[in-house]
Write a protein that holds these residues in place. Structure first.
Motif, PDB file in Angstrom:
ATOM      1  N   CYS A  83      -9.365   9.919   1.537  1.00  0.00           N
ATOM      2  CA  CYS A  83      -9.887   8.675   2.095  1.00  0.00           C
ATOM      3  C   CYS A  83     -11.194   8.917   2.851  1.00  0.00           C
ATOM      4  O   CYS A  83     -12.149   8.161   2.709  1.00  0.00           O
ATOM      5  CB  CYS A  83      -8.882   8.033   3.042  1.00  0.00           C
ATOM      6  N   ARG A  84     -11.209   9.968   3.663  1.00  0.00           N
ATOM      7  CA  ARG A  84     -12.445  10.265   4.408  1.00  0.00           C
ATOM      8  C   ARG A  84     -13.579  10.588   3.443  1.00  0.00           C
ATOM      9  O   ARG A  84     -14.729  10.206   3.655  1.00  0.00           O
ATOM     10  CB  ARG A  84     -12.227  11.443   5.357  1.00  0.00           C
ATOM     11  N   VAL A  98      -1.988  14.649   4.288  1.00  0.00           N
ATOM     12  CA  VAL A  98      -3.278  15.341   4.393  1.00  0.00           C
ATOM     13  C   VAL A  98      -4.136  15.065   3.161  1.00  0.00           C
ATOM     14  O   VAL A  98      -5.332  14.776   3.275  1.00  0.00           O
ATOM     15  CB  VAL A  98      -3.078  16.857   4.600  1.00  0.00           C
ATOM     16  N   GLU A 132      -5.368  11.508   3.576  1.00  0.00           N
ATOM     17  CA  GLU A 132      -6.378  11.358   4.633  1.00  0.00           C
ATOM     18  C   GLU A 132      -7.715  11.987   4.221  1.00  0.00           C
ATOM     19  O   GLU A 132      -8.770  11.388   4.382  1.00  0.00           O
ATOM     20  CB  GLU A 132      -5.855  11.994   5.928  1.00  0.00           C
ATOM     21  N   GLN A 190     -15.702   0.940  -5.098  1.00  0.00           N
ATOM     22  CA  GLN A 190     -15.979   0.161  -6.305  1.00  0.00           C
ATOM     23  C   GLN A 190     -16.794  -1.085  -5.975  1.00  0.00           C
ATOM     24  O   GLN A 190     -17.729  -1.449  -6.691  1.00  0.00           O
ATOM     25  CB  GLN A 190     -14.652  -0.243  -6.964  1.00  0.00           C
ATOM     26  N   HIS A 246     -11.200   0.878  -3.667  1.00  0.00           N
ATOM     27  CA  HIS A 246     -11.628  -0.502  -3.854  1.00  0.00           C
ATOM     28  C   HIS A 246     -12.975  -0.734  -3.162  1.00  0.00           C
ATOM     29  O   HIS A 246     -13.870  -1.373  -3.703  1.00  0.00           O
ATOM     30  CB  HIS A 246     -10.574  -1.482  -3.328  1.00  0.00           C
ATOM     31  N   ARG A 247     -13.124  -0.191  -1.957  1.00  0.00           N
ATOM     32  CA  ARG A 247     -14.392  -0.374  -1.227  1.00  0.00           C
ATOM     33  C   ARG A 247     -15.546   0.363  -1.924  1.00  0.00           C
ATOM     34  O   ARG A 247     -16.668  -0.124  -1.957  1.00  0.00           O
ATOM     35  CB  ARG A 247     -14.241   0.109   0.210  1.00  0.00           C
ATOM     36  N   ALA A 304      -1.436   3.889  -2.004  1.00  0.00           N
ATOM     37  CA  ALA A 304      -2.078   2.610  -1.686  1.00  0.00           C
ATOM     38  C   ALA A 304      -3.311   2.848  -0.817  1.00  0.00           C
ATOM     39  O   ALA A 304      -4.349   2.230  -1.024  1.00  0.00           O
ATOM     40  CB  ALA A 304      -1.086   1.698  -0.973  1.00  0.00           C
ATOM     41  N   LYS A 305      -3.169   3.775   0.131  1.00  0.00           N
ATOM     42  CA  LYS A 305      -4.266   4.052   1.064  1.00  0.00           C
ATOM     43  C   LYS A 305      -5.524   4.515   0.308  1.00  0.00           C
ATOM     44  O   LYS A 305      -6.619   3.997   0.528  1.00  0.00           O
ATOM     45  CB  LYS A 305      -3.766   5.132   2.025  1.00  0.00           C
ATOM     46  N   GLU A 313     -14.663   7.270   1.814  1.00  0.00           N
ATOM     47  CA  GLU A 313     -15.401   6.457   2.787  1.00  0.00           C
ATOM     48  C   GLU A 313     -16.808   7.029   2.998  1.00  0.00           C
ATOM     49  O   GLU A 313     -17.777   6.290   3.119  1.00  0.00           O
ATOM     50  CB  GLU A 313     -14.632   6.385   4.111  1.00  0.00           C
ATOM     51  N   GLN A 327       0.337   6.919   0.605  1.00  0.00           N
ATOM     52  CA  GLN A 327      -1.007   7.472   0.399  1.00  0.00           C
ATOM     53  C   GLN A 327      -1.618   6.934  -0.893  1.00  0.00           C
ATOM     54  O   GLN A 327      -2.838   6.827  -1.020  1.00  0.00           O
ATOM     55  CB  GLN A 327      -0.991   9.014   0.371  1.00  0.00           C
ATOM     56  N   SER A 329      -6.146   4.075  -2.909  1.00  0.00           N
ATOM     57  CA  SER A 329      -6.601   2.993  -3.786  1.00  0.00           C
ATOM     58  C   SER A 329      -7.420   1.972  -3.002  1.00  0.00           C
ATOM     59  O   SER A 329      -8.370   1.401  -3.530  1.00  0.00           O
ATOM     60  CB  SER A 329      -5.413   2.300  -4.454  1.00  0.00           C
ATOM     61  N   GLY A 330      -7.045   1.749  -1.752  1.00  0.00           N
ATOM     62  CA  GLY A 330      -7.795   0.833  -0.896  1.00  0.00           C
ATOM     63  C   GLY A 330      -9.206   1.347  -0.659  1.00  0.00           C
ATOM     64  O   GLY A 330     -10.181   0.595  -0.754  1.00  0.00           O
ATOM     65  N   ALA A 331      -9.306   2.638  -0.366  1.00  0.00           N
ATOM     66  CA  ALA A 331     -10.633   3.232  -0.148  1.00  0.00           C
ATOM     67  C   ALA A 331     -11.453   3.161  -1.438  1.00  0.00           C
ATOM     68  O   ALA A 331     -12.658   2.900  -1.411  1.00  0.00           O
ATOM     69  CB  ALA A 331     -10.490   4.674   0.324  1.00  0.00           C
TER      70      ALA A 331
END
Lengths: 326, 307
Positions: free
Chosen positions: B149-150, B143, B146, B194, B191-192, B184-185, B153, B182, B187-189
């Motif tokens: 990340c939301r 949670v 998620e 950044q 990255h975008r 990595a998840k 984003e 989570q 960190s991926g968001a």
């Protein structure tokens, strides 16, 4: 691995098998001494041993698999690299003052294609293990890894990483040099690379220390390897307040390749030789090579943005929650 | 139930309620500082954002209080409130994870360990995530991943700066590998976010450790920390047991991280809103007062005058 050596590194659950095997040897010796023909009985016993081996290795508990994943004779990153690459040139240093022997990497050629390979390196014996810090990398190791991956990205070489660590090194020096920052930086940067990334858990995937080189659009695991959020021992000590509950923790944490396939965390499981990768390292290496080549062929076909999107979406969908409308 | 019964019941329960209220007031009127032991009038302590006026100790702030402290009044718009935790592994240690979740939800009134949303800081829009240590030690499960990340984003889509107040013991073991992933998840968001050249400021509060340190806590363009917070990757006990040595004084504190270059500055809580507003405003796109054509015109007239 020769029989005598296998006995020195015997795991608990292999004991009945080993006893049966030594009984067969005894009978054979006695038969030779007394000049009796027992080949029929021996064949029967050997068939039974083979059956027993299959039974043992097809019904391993997560804790037993963990023992195999940590087996001192399990092939290491350098073993696999040397076995699968046509050429290999090791590179050293993080360009920031250190060269961590617990994390190795370099440029290599895989079936003619230049690639960058890197991974955690455990020692092959006690002395080597001390030098390699049992495969527990320091911040310098993770910074060396990202430097090599940036190199790969610059020259358009696919990145192949091999995960085999109990975890990132928990020491004073590590904290001082920013273990958390080093891993975090890798996690974010690995999403930026245009080249394909394939990570394979070859032994022990220990927590953040494993993930620090583990962001990929394709994550593979050997059959008897494990990948955990925290070592079952640590988890038992924290959640059960009893380190002896490690076996229970190993089951509850869902650490095996099958569990992780089901949870949508890994893409593929690489089968191992019947008694584990250490019994027939070359056979395991051949499986690895085949899997890497197959997946690479699929990934190099894609556009860089497609691979980045695939990598992002792979992680984006991991997690379990429910949505209850307000 | 007759009306008479109802009155009788009411009378029975009445004193009980009063008693409870009285006790709450009596208990909460004064608060003892956990560091120096000085008693402070609770209202004063709250007005000082739970910072001890005597010794400067920063008490723990829950997510609701933090949002009030940071955002302009009535600008908070929560996001992803419909996301609830679930026990997909059927995890049970000494207690079932399912029961643990329910208990914490009842005890804290929270759904999980993070609140996310948007709001204004001194009139500037911001995407804000606030971790809450009260909910299972602020541990990061699906949670938390998620919702963050939301949030990230959304920040990327709306071109908002991002602020995350970190307070966490690390990954939530009861969710096994899902919790590790989570890291990595998120960190991926990030990255975008950044890549879109947007500002991200994590604020490290006591404690920020484990998987949170090894992911979004350390990925800020600018990293702030509250005074004397514990910040680190490995737990102190783990390090001591591994190296069999006593740890140095002040190890893994905000001040230690500042000294070794991992945070930009230490900000007392009472200055946090002001600092964030200043930093965000410094990173707003700069629009020169004169348009390019006006500049050209001025340039020409300068030349003309010179001739």
């Amino acid at each position: 691995m020769p029989k005598t050596e296998r006995r020195t590194f015997l795991l608990d659950f292999e004991k009945p098998l080993c006893e049966l095997e030594s009984r067969i040897d005894q009978i054979r010796e006695l038969a030779v001494e007394n000049k009796v023909d027992v080949s029929e009985q021996i064949a029967q016993l050997e068939a039974r041993a083979e059956q027993l081996r299959k039974e043992i290795f097809s019904t391993l508990t997560p804790a037993q698999r963990l023992q195999l994943a940590r087996h001192p004779r399990r092939p290491s990153t350098l073993d696999y690299i040397q076995a699968i690459s046509d050429e290999w040139f090791e590179l050293h240093g993080d360009r920031g003052g250190s060269d961590d022997p617990a994390l190795v990497g370099g440029v290599a050629r895989l079936e003619g294609r230049p690639v960058v390979m890197l991974g955690h390196q455990k020692g092959r014996d006690t002395k080597d293990n001390v030098a390699r810090n049992f495969g527990m990398a320091s911040p310098g190791g993770y910074r060396k890894a990202i430097r090599l991956m940036e190199h790969a990205n610059k020259f358009g070489m696919p990145i192949l990483t091999f995960i085999d660590t109990p975890g990132a090194w928990p020491g004073i020096e590590s904290e001082k040099l920013g273990q958390g920052e080093a891993i975090a930086y890798n996690l974010r940067q690995m999403f930026s690379f245009e080249v394909p990334i394939i990570c394979t858990v070859i032994g022990e995937g220990g927590s953040g220390g494993a993930l620090g080189i583990g962001v990929a659009e394709c994550l593979l695991m050997f059959e008897h390897s494990v990948y955990t959020v925290a070592s079952p021992e640590a988890c038992a000590a924290i959640l059960w307040k009893d380190a002896k509950k490690a076996e229970q923790a190993a089951t509850a944490l869902k650490i095996t390749a099958w569990d992780l396939k089901e949870l949508g965390i890994i893409e593929g499981i690489l089968p191992e030789p019947i008694s584990g990768a250490h019994a027939e390292p070359l056979e395991a290496a051949a499986t690895l090579k085949q899997a890497l080549i197959e997946n690479l062929e699929r990934l190099v076909e894609m556009a860089p943005e497609q691979r980045q999107e695939l990598r992002y979406q792979k992680f984006r969908q991991i997690g379990a929650f429910k949505e209850i409308p307000l | 139930m007759s009306l008479f019964d109802w009155f009788a019941n009411l009378r029975k329960t009445e004193p009980l309620i009063q008693e409870q209220q009285e006790r709450e007031i009596a208990d909460g009127l004064w608060t003892k500082c956990a560091a120096c032991g000085v008693l402070a009038y609770t209202k004063d302590l709250k007005a000082n954002q739970l910072v001890c006026a005597e010794c400067g100790y920063h008490g723990r702030v829950d997510s609701d209080e933090r949002i009030l402290q940071l955002l302009d009044p009535k600008t908070w718009k929560p996001l992803a409130e419909e996301v609830y935790p679930t026990d997909i592994l059927g995890f049970r240690d000494r207690k079932a994870y399912r029961d643990r979740l329910r208990e914490y939800q009842q005890k804290t009134g929270l759904i999980d360990a993070v609140k996310t949303g948007t709001g204004l800081i001194d009139g500037l829009p911001v995407a804000l995530g606030v971790m809450d240590f009260r909910f299972m030690g602020g541990s990061m499960g699906s949670v938390v991943g998620e919702k963050l990340c939301r949030l990230i984003e959304r920040a990327t889509a709306e071109r908002f700066p991002l602020v995350i107040i970190c307070a966490s013991g690390g990954a939530r073991m009861q969710e096994g590998m899902l919790s590790l992933m989570q890291m990595a998840k998120i960190s991926g968001a990030l990255h975008r976010h950044q890549k879109a050249k947007l500002l991200y400021i994590p604020v490290l509060t006591n404690p920020t450790t484990g998987g949170v340190t090894a992911s979004f806590a350390m990925l800020g363009d600018i990293i702030l920390a509250e005074p004397k917070a514990t910040i680190g990757f490995a737990g102190k006990r783990v390090i001591e047991q591994t190296i069999r040595e006593k740890l140095p004084e002040g190890f893994q504190t905000s001040e230690y991280l500042l000294q070794h270059g991992f945070v930009d500055t230490i900000v007392p809580r009472t200055q946090l809103k002001k600092t964030l507003a200043q930093l965000i405003s410094l990173h707003q796109p700069f629009f020169p007062l004169l348009s390019p054509s006006q500049k050209l015109e001025r340039h020409h007239s300068a030349i003309h005058n010179a001739i």
